[in-house]
Design a protein around this motif. Structure first.
Motif, mmCIF file in Angstrom:
data_model
loop_
_atom_site.group_PDB
_atom_site.id
_atom_site.type_symbol
_atom_site.label_atom_id
_atom_site.label_comp_id
_atom_site.label_asym_id
_atom_site.label_seq_id
_atom_site.Cartn_x
_atom_site.Cartn_y
_atom_site.Cartn_z
ATOM 1 N N LEU A 170 0.848 -1.193 0.000
ATOM 2 C CA LEU A 170 0.000 0.000 0.000
ATOM 3 C C LEU A 170 0.886 1.247 0.000
ATOM 4 O O LEU A 170 0.650 2.210 -0.732
ATOM 5 C CB LEU A 170 -0.943 0.005 1.214
ATOM 6 N N SER A 171 1.912 1.181 0.806
ATOM 7 C CA SER A 171 2.844 2.294 0.868
ATOM 8 C C SER A 171 3.585 2.466 -0.467
ATOM 9 O O SER A 171 3.825 3.586 -0.930
ATOM 10 C CB SER A 171 3.825 2.034 2.013
ATOM 11 N N ILE A 172 3.905 1.351 -1.091
ATOM 12 C CA ILE A 172 4.546 1.367 -2.411
ATOM 13 C C ILE A 172 3.622 2.060 -3.422
ATOM 14 O O ILE A 172 4.036 2.924 -4.190
ATOM 15 C CB ILE A 172 4.886 -0.076 -2.854
ATOM 16 N N ALA A 173 2.322 1.680 -3.378
ATOM 17 C CA ALA A 173 1.350 2.268 -4.312
ATOM 18 C C ALA A 173 1.230 3.770 -4.087
ATOM 19 O O ALA A 173 1.212 4.558 -5.040
ATOM 20 C CB ALA A 173 -0.009 1.598 -4.136
ATOM 21 N N LYS A 174 1.171 4.165 -2.824
ATOM 22 C CA LYS A 174 1.029 5.597 -2.515
ATOM 23 C C LYS A 174 2.266 6.369 -2.961
ATOM 24 O O LYS A 174 2.159 7.475 -3.493
ATOM 25 C CB LYS A 174 0.805 5.797 -1.013
ATOM 26 N N THR A 175 3.413 5.776 -2.748
ATOM 27 C CA THR A 175 4.657 6.431 -3.149
ATOM 28 C C THR A 175 4.736 6.550 -4.663
ATOM 29 O O THR A 175 5.124 7.582 -5.209
ATOM 30 C CB THR A 175 5.859 5.623 -2.608
ATOM 31 N N ALA A 176 4.344 5.469 -5.356
ATOM 32 C CA ALA A 176 4.364 5.487 -6.816
ATOM 33 C C ALA A 176 3.379 6.520 -7.353
ATOM 34 O O ALA A 176 3.681 7.249 -8.299
ATOM 35 C CB ALA A 176 4.031 4.100 -7.359
ATOM 36 N N LEU A 177 2.214 6.593 -6.723
ATOM 37 C CA LEU A 177 1.179 7.543 -7.143
ATOM 38 C C LEU A 177 1.685 8.978 -7.033
ATOM 39 O O LEU A 177 1.443 9.805 -7.909
ATOM 40 C CB LEU A 177 -0.064 7.348 -6.271
ATOM 41 N N ALA A 178 2.403 9.227 -5.958
ATOM 42 C CA ALA A 178 2.939 10.578 -5.744
ATOM 43 C C ALA A 178 3.973 10.939 -6.811
ATOM 44 O O ALA A 178 4.218 12.106 -7.087
ATOM 45 C CB ALA A 178 3.551 10.674 -4.353
ATOM 46 N N ASN A 179 4.556 9.916 -7.423
ATOM 47 C CA ASN A 179 5.614 10.136 -8.407
ATOM 48 C C ASN A 179 5.142 9.928 -9.844
ATOM 49 O O ASN A 179 5.939 9.891 -10.763
ATOM 50 C CB ASN A 179 6.770 9.176 -8.129
ATOM 51 N N GLU A 180 3.831 9.778 -9.992
ATOM 52 C CA GLU A 180 3.286 9.434 -11.307
ATOM 53 C C GLU A 180 3.814 10.345 -12.409
ATOM 54 O O GLU A 180 3.886 11.558 -12.238
ATOM 55 C CB GLU A 180 1.767 9.559 -11.236
ATOM 56 N N HIS A 181 4.140 9.743 -13.532
ATOM 57 C CA HIS A 181 4.735 10.511 -14.627
ATOM 58 C C HIS A 181 3.701 11.349 -15.339
ATOM 59 O O HIS A 181 2.742 10.828 -15.875
ATOM 60 C CB HIS A 181 5.330 9.557 -15.672
ATOM 61 N N GLU A 182 3.923 12.634 -15.389
ATOM 62 C CA GLU A 182 3.052 13.514 -16.165
ATOM 63 C C GLU A 182 3.091 13.132 -17.637
ATOM 64 O O GLU A 182 2.110 13.189 -18.343
ATOM 65 C CB GLU A 182 3.532 14.963 -16.032
ATOM 66 N N GLN A 183 4.274 12.737 -18.082
ATOM 67 C CA GLN A 183 4.479 12.540 -19.517
ATOM 68 C C GLN A 183 4.267 11.091 -19.958
ATOM 69 O O GLN A 183 4.547 10.746 -21.083
ATOM 70 C CB GLN A 183 5.890 13.008 -19.912
ATOM 71 N N ASP A 184 3.723 10.281 -19.041
ATOM 72 C CA ASP A 184 3.615 8.868 -19.392
ATOM 73 C C ASP A 184 2.404 8.631 -20.291
ATOM 74 O O ASP A 184 1.306 8.374 -19.839
ATOM 75 C CB ASP A 184 3.507 8.028 -18.122
ATOM 76 N N ILE A 185 2.631 8.729 -21.596
ATOM 77 C CA ILE A 185 1.511 8.682 -22.533
ATOM 78 C C ILE A 185 0.869 7.311 -22.624
ATOM 79 O O ILE A 185 -0.262 7.178 -23.008
ATOM 80 C CB ILE A 185 1.939 9.129 -23.951
ATOM 81 N N TYR A 186 1.591 6.275 -22.274
ATOM 82 C CA TYR A 186 1.028 4.936 -22.432
ATOM 83 C C TYR A 186 0.013 4.613 -21.351
ATOM 84 O O TYR A 186 -0.981 3.975 -21.574
ATOM 85 C CB TYR A 186 2.128 3.880 -22.382
ATOM 86 N N PHE A 187 0.299 5.016 -20.157
ATOM 87 C CA PHE A 187 -0.456 4.478 -19.037
ATOM 88 C C PHE A 187 -1.320 5.483 -18.299
ATOM 89 O O PHE A 187 -2.223 5.108 -17.599
ATOM 90 C CB PHE A 187 0.512 3.867 -18.021
ATOM 91 N N GLN A 188 -1.010 6.749 -18.459
ATOM 92 C CA GLN A 188 -1.648 7.687 -17.555
ATOM 93 C C GLN A 188 -3.116 7.913 -17.860
ATOM 94 O O GLN A 188 -3.504 8.111 -18.998
ATOM 95 C CB GLN A 188 -0.919 9.018 -17.586
ATOM 96 N N GLY A 189 -3.942 7.849 -16.823
ATOM 97 C CA GLY A 189 -5.319 8.291 -16.898
ATOM 98 C C GLY A 189 -6.133 7.672 -18.010
ATOM 99 O O GLY A 189 -6.797 8.367 -18.757
ATOM 100 N N MET A 190 -6.110 6.340 -18.116
ATOM 101 C CA MET A 190 -6.967 5.714 -19.108
ATOM 102 C C MET A 190 -8.401 5.788 -18.588
ATOM 103 O O MET A 190 -8.646 5.495 -17.425
ATOM 104 C CB MET A 190 -6.542 4.263 -19.299
ATOM 105 N N PRO A 191 -9.379 6.168 -19.439
ATOM 106 C CA PRO A 191 -10.748 6.253 -18.941
ATOM 107 C C PRO A 191 -11.241 4.880 -18.508
ATOM 108 O O PRO A 191 -10.835 3.865 -19.078
ATOM 109 C CB PRO A 191 -11.543 6.774 -20.134
ATOM 110 N N GLU A 192 -12.110 4.876 -17.529
ATOM 111 C CA GLU A 192 -12.588 3.609 -16.979
ATOM 112 C C GLU A 192 -13.411 2.840 -18.013
ATOM 113 O O GLU A 192 -13.333 1.646 -18.131
ATOM 114 C CB GLU A 192 -13.441 3.910 -15.761
#
Ligand code: GDP
Ligand code: MG
Length: 205
Positions: A170-192
């Protein structure tokens, strides 16, 4: 209408062979522990869905499938990582001593934009063995190492006893979330969900 977004976070797990990387992932994702030692699991990653506050998060956790022995993990393994989990065995000094190498290797291969602030987490695994009597790396020593690398978070775990595994991830997920790549075109914010009124491309020929 509130827009719910699903976020994919890439987490990679590194550490010497045999420290329990695959076991920790299996315990976290499948709630299973296997006594047998299997160097290769066949899959590159496992995924786990979780909700953090109002965010739906898919953790994509990459395992080394045994190649860590040869240190030839390849660039695709490291590319786009949002968090790096380092694992050692509290009963094996060498696995602690090699953490410096894994830390360095990650920074070299993944080449994150800001190496000083890139999130790492350290897991000291197998604390169940012999009721802790055979451990050779103290919690204090591990925490000192974490402090020397810029305040890396530290968890003591047992994949066998399912101790602290959920809390660590859970802590890993939270840490990763805080570092999420703005420029990550492949994965970021895919609509549900994609509306099915959307015109489909292609022709009937
Ligand atoms: P990896 O090479 O880092 O992926 O390590 P594995 O997950 O394959 O584990 C290596 C061996 O250690 C296996 O025999 C596991 O059953 C065992 N193991 C892993 N985690 C633990 C743990 O927390 N406690 C104990 N007692 N054994 C563990
Ligand atoms: Mg493994």
């Amino acid at each position: 209408m509130s827009l719910r977004r699903r976020t994919l976070l890439k987490v990679i797990v590194l550490g010497d062979s045999g420290v329990g990387k695959t076991s920790l992932m299996n315990q976290y994702v499948h709630k299973k522990f296997n006594h047998q030692y299997k160097a290769t699991i066949g899959a590159d990653f496992v995924t786990k869905e979780l909700q953090i506050d109002d965010r739906l998060v898919t953790l994509q956790i990459w395992d080394t499938a045994g190649q860590e022995r040869f240190q030839s993990l390849g660039v695709a393994f490291y590319r786009g990582a949002d968090c790096c989990v380092l694992v050692y065995d509290v009963n094996v000094m060498r696995s602690f001593d090699t953490l410096d190498n894994w830390h360095e290797e990650f920074l070299k291969q993944a080449n994150p934009a800001d190496p000083k602030t890139f999130p790492f987490i350290l897991l000291g695994n197998k604390i169940d063995i012999d009721g802790g009597n055979s451990r050779v790396v103290s919690e204090k020593k591990a925490k000192e190492w974490c402090a020397s690398k810029g305040n890396i978070l530290y968890f003591e775990t047992s994949a066998k006893e399912d101790y602290n595994v959920d809390a660590a991830f859970l802590s890993i997920a939270k840490t990763a979330l805080a570092n999420e790549h703005e420029q990550d075109i492949y994965f970021q914010g895919m609509p549900e969900a994609v509306p099915d009124t959307e015109p489909r491309g292609g022709c009937a020929c």
